[in-house]
Design an enzyme around this catalytic site. Structure first.
Site, mmCIF file in Angstrom:
data_model
loop_
_atom_site.group_PDB
_atom_site.id
_atom_site.type_symbol
_atom_site.label_atom_id
_atom_site.label_comp_id
_atom_site.label_asym_id
_atom_site.label_seq_id
_atom_site.Cartn_x
_atom_site.Cartn_y
_atom_site.Cartn_z
ATOM 1 N N ASP A 127 0.834 -1.196 0.000
ATOM 2 C CA ASP A 127 0.000 0.000 0.000
ATOM 3 C C ASP A 127 0.869 1.247 0.000
ATOM 4 O O ASP A 127 2.026 1.225 0.456
ATOM 5 C CB ASP A 127 -0.897 0.030 1.251
ATOM 6 C CG ASP A 127 -1.879 -1.127 1.300
ATOM 7 O OD1 ASP A 127 -2.183 -1.681 0.225
ATOM 8 O OD2 ASP A 127 -2.330 -1.464 2.405
ATOM 9 N N ARG A 128 0.312 2.339 -0.468
ATOM 10 C CA ARG A 128 1.064 3.601 -0.535
ATOM 11 C C ARG A 128 1.697 3.956 0.807
ATOM 12 O O ARG A 128 2.871 4.339 0.874
ATOM 13 C CB ARG A 128 0.146 4.737 -0.983
ATOM 14 C CG ARG A 128 0.847 6.099 -1.052
ATOM 15 C CD ARG A 128 -0.112 7.197 -1.463
ATOM 16 N NE ARG A 128 -1.176 7.356 -0.471
ATOM 17 C CZ ARG A 128 -2.208 8.188 -0.611
ATOM 18 N NH1 ARG A 128 -2.318 8.922 -1.712
ATOM 19 N NH2 ARG A 128 -3.131 8.277 0.324
#
Length: 316
Positions: A137-138
């Site tokens: 995930d970012r």
């Protein structure tokens, strides 16, 4: 242009049609359902319903239109390469960096940086996500492996699918687990009420995560996490499911700490204030090298922002 696939259910294979096609072709359930709606999937020559159950011997024909990838521009962005050889790289991704271009993130991604640092990676495994075999995930930091050749991409992708790539995380979660270790087995799919979220759903894909308490803080636990499967947002969804969401998780844990009152409320509020992103870090990565077959193992300590949070939590 399109790809045509003929899928035959084998003995022992029984599943909903959309899940069967999704698993076989590694397409999202959303895309499979779109193909069904467009009449691009047939079961024994007829248009089926997505909820139909595939039985052994059933023959499914699938037409998958070729996705036209947008041009991805190489960008001179800083990335931490912890290992590189002729076949692969291992990257220690910083929090805040998206792995590959997507709507709203056409630049500034890890793929943009990879194309600058390793120009010949273009096209490996496909134009849209060159080299990428798994994602973070970012706002999750830590280790991921990137393929530099098509052969390495195929091998690593198969190894991940077969669960031969071992991935371990450090996560901080609100509250205290009732037992340790604990294994959570709960299927994950798109949240029917919010398509931007994942959720525990009956017809989701099987997902298994093992959690073990490494440190017990005043009103939170530092957990060692082992992924048995690799579903989107798996760790975050499973921790929310058991009532202990990741600290700083704006999607699955927003405001959860408000229920932690009493004499420790000041500590809880201060920890929440200090968190600027979710406390989730990919700390260990183990796999067999696709060319040499050597066992590879990498570790990444907590980055400075999370290390400071952990040190404060311990001291209090």
């Amino acid at each position: 242009m399109e790809e045509r696939h003929t899928l035959t259910a084998q003995p022992g294979e029984t599943a909903r049609l959309d899940r069967f096609v999704s698993d076989r072709l590694e397409l999202s359930r959303t895309r499979v359902q779109r193909l069904l709606a467009d009449g691009r999937i047939t079961l024994h020559g007829r248009r089926p319903r997505k909820s139909e159950v595939v039985q052994p011997g059933d023959v499914i024909e699938v037409e998958v239109p070729t996705v036209q990838a947008v041009d991805i521009v190489a960008e001179d962005l800083p990335i931490e390469i912890v290992h590189e050889d002729d076949h692969l790289l291992v990257i220690n991704k910083a929090a805040g960096m998206v792995v590959h271009p997507a709507p709203g993130h056409r630049s500034g991604t890890l793929v943009n940086a990879l194309l600058w640092h390793v120009p010949n990676i273009e096209g490996v495994g496909g134009r849209a996500r060159p080299g990428i075999v798994h994602r973070l995930d970012r706002d999750t930091s830590g280790l991921l492996v990137v393929a530099k050749t098509d052969a390495a991409h195929r091998d690593l992708s198969e190894a991940i699918k077969a669960r031969r790539v071992k991935r371990f995380y450090l996560a901080a979660a609100w509250g205290h687990l009732a037992e340790s270790p604990v294994v959570v087995e709960a299927p994950i799919g798109r949240d029917p009420r919010d398509r931007k979220r994942m959720a525990i759903v009956d017809d989701g894909r099987n997902a298994t995560t093992r959690f073990e308490v490494r440190e017990r803080w005043l009103r939170a636990d530092l957990l060692h996490v082992a992924l048995k499967t690799g579903r989107t947002h798996q760790i975050r969804v499973h921790l929310e499911h058991v009532g202990h969401p990741v600290i700083g998780d704006a999607t699955y844990g927003l405001g959860w700490e408000r229920g932690l009152g009493g004499p420790t409320r000041r500590w809880v509020d201060e920890l929440a204030r200090r968190m600027k992103r979710q406390f989730l870090h990919a700390a260990e990565l183990r796999f067999r090298h696709p060319a040499t077959r050597e066992e590879m193992s990498f570790e990444s300590s907590l980055p400075p922002d999370l290390a400071r949070i952990a040190e404060w939590a311990r001291s209090e």
